[in-house]
Motif scaffolding. Structure first.
Motif, PDB file in Angstrom:
ATOM      1  N   GLU A 124      15.585  -1.351 -88.819  1.00  0.00           N
ATOM      2  CA  GLU A 124      15.950  -1.069 -89.231  1.00  0.00           C
ATOM      3  C   GLU A 124      17.459  -2.416 -89.245  1.00  0.00           C
ATOM      4  N   ARG A 125      17.260  -3.827 -88.962  1.00  0.00           N
ATOM      5  CA  ARG A 125      17.817  -4.115 -88.488  1.00  0.00           C
ATOM      6  C   ARG A 125      16.756  -5.355 -90.032  1.00  0.00           C
ATOM      7  N   GLY A 126      16.117  -5.666 -89.912  1.00  0.00           N
ATOM      8  CA  GLY A 126      15.540  -6.023 -91.453  1.00  0.00           C
ATOM      9  C   GLY A 126      14.891  -7.308 -90.621  1.00  0.00           C
ATOM     10  N   ASP A 127      14.248  -7.191 -89.070  1.00  0.00           N
ATOM     11  CA  ASP A 127      13.667  -8.371 -87.999  1.00  0.00           C
ATOM     12  C   ASP A 127      12.478  -8.123 -88.319  1.00  0.00           C
ATOM     13  N   ALA A 128      11.860  -7.154 -88.494  1.00  0.00           N
ATOM     14  CA  ALA A 128      10.508  -6.503 -88.755  1.00  0.00           C
ATOM     15  C   ALA A 128      10.210  -6.101 -90.272  1.00  0.00           C
ATOM     16  N   ASP A 129       9.510  -6.414 -90.800  1.00  0.00           N
ATOM     17  CA  ASP A 129       8.851  -5.831 -91.829  1.00  0.00           C
ATOM     18  C   ASP A 129       8.375  -4.624 -92.324  1.00  0.00           C
ATOM     19  N   LEU A 130       7.408  -3.966 -91.560  1.00  0.00           N
ATOM     20  CA  LEU A 130       6.446  -3.235 -91.350  1.00  0.00           C
ATOM     21  C   LEU A 130       6.479  -2.766 -90.008  1.00  0.00           C
ATOM     22  N   VAL A 131       6.205  -1.130 -89.861  1.00  0.00           N
ATOM     23  CA  VAL A 131       5.548  -0.336 -89.087  1.00  0.00           C
ATOM     24  C   VAL A 131       5.369   0.662 -88.673  1.00  0.00           C
ATOM     25  N   ILE A 132       4.071   0.956 -87.894  1.00  0.00           N
ATOM     26  CA  ILE A 132       3.925   2.258 -88.851  1.00  0.00           C
ATOM     27  C   ILE A 132       4.153   3.258 -87.549  1.00  0.00           C
ATOM     28  N   ASP A 133       3.746   3.039 -86.538  1.00  0.00           N
ATOM     29  CA  ASP A 133       3.623   4.034 -85.055  1.00  0.00           C
ATOM     30  C   ASP A 133       5.202   4.193 -84.291  1.00  0.00           C
ATOM     31  N   LEU A 134       6.008   4.843 -85.295  1.00  0.00           N
ATOM     32  CA  LEU A 134       7.332   4.752 -84.699  1.00  0.00           C
ATOM     33  C   LEU A 134       6.864   6.118 -84.444  1.00  0.00           C
ATOM     34  N   GLN A 135       8.572   7.287 -83.310  1.00  0.00           N
ATOM     35  CA  GLN A 135       8.456   8.715 -83.749  1.00  0.00           C
ATOM     36  C   GLN A 135       9.264   9.298 -84.676  1.00  0.00           C
ATOM     37  N   ALA A 136       8.013  10.115 -84.339  1.00  0.00           N
ATOM     38  CA  ALA A 136       8.948  11.272 -85.636  1.00  0.00           C
ATOM     39  C   ALA A 136      10.178  11.592 -86.370  1.00  0.00           C
ATOM     40  N   SER A 137      10.713  11.811 -85.143  1.00  0.00           N
ATOM     41  CA  SER A 137      12.508  11.334 -85.112  1.00  0.00           C
ATOM     42  C   SER A 137      12.916  10.584 -85.871  1.00  0.00           C
ATOM     43  N   ASP A 138      12.528   9.504 -84.927  1.00  0.00           N
ATOM     44  CA  ASP A 138      13.221   8.172 -85.714  1.00  0.00           C
ATOM     45  C   ASP A 138      12.717   7.962 -86.941  1.00  0.00           C
ATOM     46  N   VAL A 139      11.451   8.315 -87.770  1.00  0.00           N
ATOM     47  CA  VAL A 139      11.340   7.943 -89.003  1.00  0.00           C
ATOM     48  C   VAL A 139      12.329   9.155 -89.953  1.00  0.00           C
ATOM     49  N   GLN A 140      12.241   9.907 -89.464  1.00  0.00           N
ATOM     50  CA  GLN A 140      13.064  10.818 -89.989  1.00  0.00           C
ATOM     51  C   GLN A 140      14.518  10.638 -90.231  1.00  0.00           C
ATOM     52  N   ALA A 141      15.454  10.400 -88.959  1.00  0.00           N
ATOM     53  CA  ALA A 141      16.460   9.372 -89.147  1.00  0.00           C
ATOM     54  C   ALA A 141      16.686   8.332 -89.961  1.00  0.00           C
ATOM     55  N   LEU A 142      15.677   7.050 -90.416  1.00  0.00           N
ATOM     56  CA  LEU A 142      15.281   5.827 -90.860  1.00  0.00           C
ATOM     57  C   LEU A 142      15.177   6.401 -92.235  1.00  0.00           C
ATOM     58  N   GLU A 143      14.477   7.833 -92.656  1.00  0.00           N
ATOM     59  CA  GLU A 143      14.683   7.958 -94.054  1.00  0.00           C
ATOM     60  C   GLU A 143      16.039   8.668 -94.792  1.00  0.00           C
ATOM     61  N   GLY A 144      16.391   9.321 -93.289  1.00  0.00           N
ATOM     62  CA  GLY A 144      17.863   9.687 -94.048  1.00  0.00           C
ATOM     63  C   GLY A 144      19.115   8.674 -94.564  1.00  0.00           C
ATOM     64  N   LYS A 145      18.701   8.018 -93.795  1.00  0.00           N
ATOM     65  CA  LYS A 145      19.373   6.588 -94.205  1.00  0.00           C
ATOM     66  C   LYS A 145      19.179   5.715 -95.468  1.00  0.00           C
ATOM     67  N   GLY A 146      18.170   6.252 -95.831  1.00  0.00           N
ATOM     68  CA  GLY A 146      17.931   5.728 -97.115  1.00  0.00           C
ATOM     69  C   GLY A 146      17.756   4.329 -97.173  1.00  0.00           C
ATOM     70  N   LYS A 147      17.720   3.571 -96.432  1.00  0.00           N
ATOM     71  CA  LYS A 147      17.970   1.540 -96.954  1.00  0.00           C
ATOM     72  C   LYS A 147      16.185   1.686 -96.735  1.00  0.00           C
ATOM     73  N   LEU A 148      15.676   2.247 -96.182  1.00  0.00           N
ATOM     74  CA  LEU A 148      14.073   1.624 -96.038  1.00  0.00           C
ATOM     75  C   LEU A 148      13.393   2.522 -96.932  1.00  0.00           C
ATOM     76  N   LYS A 149      11.568   1.730 -96.900  1.00  0.00           N
ATOM     77  CA  LYS A 149      11.255   2.641 -97.402  1.00  0.00           C
ATOM     78  C   LYS A 149      10.113   3.086 -96.760  1.00  0.00           C
ATOM     79  N   VAL A 150       9.559   4.949 -96.502  1.00  0.00           N
ATOM     80  CA  VAL A 150       9.060   5.470 -95.894  1.00  0.00           C
ATOM     81  C   VAL A 150       7.963   5.551 -96.770  1.00  0.00           C
ATOM     82  N   ILE A 151       6.631   5.255 -96.200  1.00  0.00           N
ATOM     83  CA  ILE A 151       5.084   5.913 -97.233  1.00  0.00           C
ATOM     84  C   ILE A 151       4.682   7.120 -96.022  1.00  0.00           C
TER      85      ILE A 151
END
Lengths: 539, 343
Positions: free
Chosen positions: A264-291
């Motif tokens: 989220e801070r832009g220090d990492a480019d890509l991550v695949i193994d997040l917790q479902a709740s975190d993914v949902q929160a990040l997706e909600g903020k709309g700043k990152l690409k979630v596939i």
């Protein structure tokens, strides 16, 4: 004296504090050309064949080594996923299957070079494939599923041609050569490090990569990070180009919340193994690409051991199937991220397709469940344990709680058992667990492959200890079935037996959530359930 | 010189006399790992299609196919030669893994202990000087908060505030920013290695990285240190020699620091030794939260997957460190109170 010491260190500490927080965030060089990938797992070997290899090790080896062939990609509901049915050349410039299906001839790319500059020859390919079917390594059991079992099957025709012979036409032979294990190794280099006890140089390849792949490993610290640089001479990418990123950093960050912060801070480019709740929160903020891709070659089950009473009674298994709170579990465990395998309607009760897995026509129906229990002669219910492993606690724990609560309503008392990963594997292997949850993955997700590996035999993957003569017969016949229509029929037959006997209950395919910077492009869901770094680029 | 020589000789004797205990730890851990349920061979043979044959291969590799007494004999012989076995998890020799990871844990723990001491001792002294005052209660509150908030909570909280919200701290992953070039490894302590290499930018990067985890850990151990300081300061301040010192009109500062604190510091040293040893093993959560490549998180990962060799190696290492720390504490006693050396 002690106080004087403290006073001095107090001063030092405050000076240190002042310096540290005032210093600029230096060292940001080459950020744009680097892919920083953070993961909870670790790369523990550079050779994917070593027993105990992690999935991260598989992912790295996809980029540090080449194989003869690779899978293409296709779109599935708008997401790019690997395509089992398109095999393209990787080190092979072309390949030809003989009309009788017994011979595959590979022509190697004349310009392909290993990372040390030496050319890739048919001799290297033969040595590598021989190793894969001979040495005590993971590749052996995998290649077996494609009728590749002996070194005699690989023949060098000329320096750029190699021929593979098969005992029977096997449609999984070619796809097997695109999986993780049959890497093509620089045989001269490896042989130089082989010893009498270790003729295939396993100890050396574990810590040294000797391939021709897109990335050259620079530093390898198991449990911490791997840094690799681009192999500029590699031209096996799309449009014959090298990989896009110049550098690759694969870093282990065990804490999922930290991984989410980093991306989220832009220090990492890509991550695949997040917790479902975190993914949902990040997706909600709309700043990152979630596939988010349902893992279409994986299935999560609730398994029952068909040899342990009362689960040896088909009506008990059916009762359980109708008593599970599917929707609640799906929401609690995955936040609804994935593809459910329940709640389907099968017209006239027959499976609509011969694919695997397909959604089952079951849903929560306590009346039905009670009726089946009565039929099984257990109207009062029974007591059992429900096990899951600690590694899957994030999803399995809420699931287990719901299972316990729901089954309690029909008189089944469930004791939840949370086991450390090694203990769970051991108990599964010894077929000791009556009732548990597990997941399976197939790299080559064809119906017969699933049924043969997960529903027959005494090996650990037969979680439900299924022993059904008819299922086994049909699955074996389907393996070598060349006629597509017939294969589909056999698939339907298998699915029908599965549903009727309810050996275990497929519940869903969890989504693979790849969260990345909006600038990162080219992500494809892979059979390894890992990122193929070669596909990625920055816009 | 004579006293130092005697002290060292005594330390040497003490170390030798603790060898049987270390041997006991070695054998006990070995047996314990094998009694615990969970078969490492089955776990590590968990790749797709890994069957009974793969499990057997791993079992042979790990030497688990031999009878238990043979395994123990082989293990002891290996340890005597400095070989702690191989980790299945990382694929490396355990001795190498521990050697690489121990400095990370030590650097973190020592920094945390330093921060803790630097804050706890003055807090304890202040609290003891005005027992029952608002200040005393304030210290108590602070200590209680520190000790009752689990380290992973305070760690995540610090990350959230200083990294995520404010952006002061660097990203909380590992010992150094990933783009920084590492100094040549001499001691394994990054702060020292950077200084030796004369790289001040690197040093400050490493120090920045160290701050959050060190504070997280320090918060957790300030309480015992401050409480002990307070208690022994109270005893010390109430004793006869302080009354005498007061009566002869010595300055307040001199009484508190030179007479009272110096006498009160012995129990603090003892507790600091114990706190240090426990921190080293117990900081696993901090190491996890900050992706710190230390020995504790390494051992926990190994334990979860029943990877025998790393767990055994870790326990042996911890036991050895505990023995050494105890010796150091004894030596410090001698410095703080010369009578202790004679005894």
């Amino acid at each position: 004296m002690s106080y004087m010491m403290s006073k001095r260190s107090l001063f030092a500490a405050s000076a240190l504090l002042a310096v540290t927080f005032a210093a600029p965030a230096a060292h940001a060089q080459s950020r744009a050309e680097t892919l920083r990938y953070v993961t909870g797992a670790t790369v523990n070997t550079l050779d994917p064949n070593i027993p105990g290899s992690t999935r991260e090790a598989f992912a790295l080896s996809m980029s540090s080594y080449d194989r003869l062939v690779s899978f293409g990609r296709k779109q599935l509901n708008g997401k790019w996923v690997f395509d089992l049915d398109t095999i393209t050349g990787e080190l092979a410039e072309s390949f030809q299957v003989s009309p009788d299906g017994l011979k595959i001839t590979f022509k190697l790319r004349p310009d392909a070079k290993f990372q040390d500059g030496s050319p890739v020859t048919a001799e290297d390919v033969k040595w590598s494939l021989d190793r894969c079917v001979t040495a005590p390594i993971l590749g052996k059991a995998q290649l077996l599923t494609g009728s590749l079992t002996s070194a005699d099957q690989f023949k060098v025709i000329d320096p750029l041609t190699i021929e593979v012979t098969l005992p029977k036409p096997d449609k999984l032979a070619l796809p097997n050569l695109a999986t993780v294990y049959p890497i093509i190794i620089n045989s001269k280099l490896a042989k130089a490090h082989a010893t009498a006890e270790d003729p295939w140089a396993l100890n050396w390849t574990k810590e040294n990569a000797a391939g021709s792949g897109a990335y050259i490993v620079e530093t390898f610290k198991p449990g911490e990070q791997v840094i690799a640089k681009r192999n500029d001479a590699w031209n096996r990418g799309t449009a014959d180009k090298p990989a896009a990123f110049k550098r690759l950093i694969i870093q282990s960050v065990p804490e999922p919340a930290t991984r989410a912060n980093l991306v989220e801070r832009g220090d990492a480019d890509l991550v695949i193994d997040l917790q479902a709740s975190d993914v949902q929160a990040l997706e909600g903020k709309g700043k990152l690409k979630v596939i988010s891709t349902p893992q279409y070659n994986a299935v999560t089950f609730i398994s029952m051991n068909n040899t342990i009473p009362p689960f040896d009674n088909v009506n008990v298994r059916r009762a359980i199937a109708y008593a599970l709170p599917y929707d609640d579990m799906f929401k609690a465990a995955l936040f609804g991220r994935g593809a459910p395998l329940y709640g389907a309607t099968w017209a006239d009760g027959k499976p609509p397709s011969g694919g695997y897995p397909i959604p089952q026509p079951i849903k929560l129906d306590l009346e039905k469940a009670k009726a089946y229990l009565k039929e099984a002669g257990l109207p009062e219910g029974f007591a059992t344990t429900f096990s899951f492993n600690v590694g899957q606690a994030a999803t399995a724990e809420p699931m287990a709680a719901l299972v316990k609560e729901q089954l309690g309503k029909i008189g089944i008392t469930v004791d939840i058992q949370k086991l450390p990963d090694a203990q769970m594997s051991t108990a599964i292997n010894e077929k000791k667990l009556p009732f548990f949850t597990e997941g399976i993955v197939a790299w080559l997700p064809s119906t017969d492959y699933f049924y043969r590996n997960f529903y027959t035999g005494k090996q650990r993957w037969n979680y439900s200890s299924t022993d059904n003569a008819e299922l086994e017969k049909v699955a074996q016949a389907a393996r070598f079935e060349a006629d597509k229509a017939k294969y589909e029929e056999e698939g339907k037959e298998l699915n029908a037996i599965h549903f009727d006997q309810m050996f275990q209950i497929p519940i869903w395919q969890a989504a693979q959530d790849a969260v990345m910077q909006p600038t990162v492009d080219g992500y494809v869901y892979q059979f390894t359930r890992q990122v193929d770094y070669r596909n990625l680029s920055r816009k | 010189m004579g006293t130092i020589g005697a002290t060292l000789a005594r330390a040497g004797r003490r170390f030798v006399s603790s060898l049987p205990a270390l041997f006991g730890v070695l054998v006990f851990t070995f047996l314990l790992m094998r009694v615990l349920p969970g078969d490492p061979a089955v776990f590590f043979a968990s790749g797709p299609n890994a069957g009974q044959e793969e499990i057997e291969v791993i079992r042979r590799q790990l030497g688990l196919d031999k009878p238990l007494p043979n395994q123990l004999a082989i293990y002891l012989a290996d340890v005597a030669r400095g070989n702690l076995g191989r980790s299945m998890m990382t694929g490396q020799a355990v001795a190498k893994d521990l050697k690489e990871r121990l400095p990370a844990s030590l650097e973190l723990t020592l920094t945390a202990l330093l921060i803790a001491l630097v804050s706890a001792v003055p807090l304890g002294v202040v609290a003891a000087l005005r027992p029952g005052s608002l200040l005393d209660h304030g210290v108590r509150l602070f200590c209680s908060l520190g000790v009752c908030v689990p380290t992973f909570v305070s760690g995540l909280l610090l990350i959230y505030v200083f990294y995520y919200l404010l952006g002061f701290a660097p990203d909380p992953t590992g010992r150094i920013d990933i783009f920084t070039t590492l100094p040549p490894s001499r001691t394994g302590f990054l702060l020292i290695d950077f200084l030796l290499a004369g790289d001040l930018d690197g040093w400050s990067a490493a120090a920045r990285q160290l701050m959050l985890p060190a504070f997280t850990m320090a918060l957790f151990v300030i309480a015992p240190l401050a409480r002990i300081t307070r208690a022994s300061m109270l005893v010390s301040l109430g004793s006869d020699f302080i009354r005498t010192a007061r009566s002869v009109g010595l300055s307040w500062w001199r009484i508190v620091v030179t007479y009272a604190l110096r006498n009160a510091v012995l129990p603090v040293i003892t507790i600091a030794g114990i706190v240090f040893s426990t921190m080293l093993g117990a900081n696993v959560l901090v190491e996890k939260v900050f992706s710190w490549p230390g020995v504790a998180s390494y051992a926990l990962d190994a334990l979860l997957v029943s990877d025998y060799a790393p767990v055994q190696g870790f326990v042996l290492l911890m036991a050895t460190i505990f023995v050494i720390v105890n010796l150091l504490v004894d030596l410090l006693y001698g410095i703080a109170d010369p009578r202790a050396t004679v005894a």
